[in-house]
Design an enzyme around this catalytic site. Structure first.
Site, PDB file in Angstrom:
ATOM      1  N   VAL A  38      12.848   1.709  28.391  1.00  0.00           N
ATOM      2  CA  VAL A  38      14.047   2.124  27.681  1.00  0.00           C
ATOM      3  C   VAL A  38      13.954   1.503  26.297  1.00  0.00           C
ATOM      4  O   VAL A  38      13.226   0.540  26.088  1.00  0.00           O
ATOM      5  CB  VAL A  38      15.355   1.697  28.401  1.00  0.00           C
ATOM      6  CG1 VAL A  38      15.546   2.487  29.691  1.00  0.00           C
ATOM      7  CG2 VAL A  38      15.390   0.214  28.665  1.00  0.00           C
ATOM      8  N   SER A  39      14.686   2.054  25.345  1.00  0.00           N
ATOM      9  CA  SER A  39      14.528   1.634  23.951  1.00  0.00           C
ATOM     10  C   SER A  39      15.200   0.321  23.594  1.00  0.00           C
ATOM     11  O   SER A  39      14.767  -0.370  22.680  1.00  0.00           O
ATOM     12  CB  SER A  39      15.041   2.731  23.016  1.00  0.00           C
ATOM     13  OG  SER A  39      14.284   3.899  23.215  1.00  0.00           O
TER      14      SER A  39
END
Length: 184
Positions: free
Chosen positions: A8-9
């Site tokens: 995930v970022s």
């Protein structure tokens, strides 16, 4: 072994959806990064790439979770191939053990990179609009109280440019840009 990779970022984003999907696929080991996919310099990705062995299969939820640009994706998959490790992306139904899978990988990698470029373009456009409305001013300029004195010493030959930059805590580019502005 089946190896799962999740990304995930940001730290705030949740990995549960990806983790559940990979666990349901029976992965034996899971590597999780909470970092941008703009490049392949991610701690858990590096660890996973070192961990995998001949005969393993790396499974990801989608290509965009593995890499955001074509070159990184192809380099990563090539490295896996050299180690005789298969790569599977569930969302795109890509399996690199087939010629069609390898071709599709290249196509989807280009699409993922295009998506990233669109995101950056929209961000730049949004910032430009916010600036025209006076809502975005960018980062405030850092203040260097003794800048003029240090630059004067540098110009008089008392200290080198490197020493001046070190005293001010400035990068080379910023130092020369600001020094040039003093002449105007």
């Amino acid at each position: 072994m089946k190896i799962g990779y999740v990304r995930v970022s940001t730290e705030e984003q949740n990995t549960a959806r990806q983790e559940i999907m990979l666990r349901e696929l029976g992965v034996d080991e899971l590597f999780i990064d909470k970092a941008s996919g703009k490049n392949a310099d991610r701690p858990e990705l590096r660890r996973m790439m070192e961990y995998v062995r001949r005969g393993d299969t790396v499974i990801v939820e989608s290509i965009s979770r593995f890499a955001r640009n074509t070159r990184d994706l192809l380099d990563l998959v090539e490295h896996l191939t050299e180690k005789q490790v298969e790569f599977v992306s569930r969302k795109e139904a890509i399996d690199t053990t087939t010629p069609t899978g390898k071709f599709m990988l290249t196509v989807f990698a280009a699409v993922a990179e295009l998506e990233r470029e669109y995101i950056l373009q929209r961000q730049r456009e949004g910032i430009a609009i916010a600036r025209t409305q006076g809502k975005y001013r960018g980062r405030p300029a850092k203040d260097y109280p003794n800048f003029e004195c240090v630059v004067a010493r540098w110009r008089n030959g008392e200290i080198t440019a490197v020493q001046a930059m070190k005293q001010l805590g400035m990068s080379k580019t910023r130092f020369y840009e600001r020094a040039k502005l003093l002449n105007k």
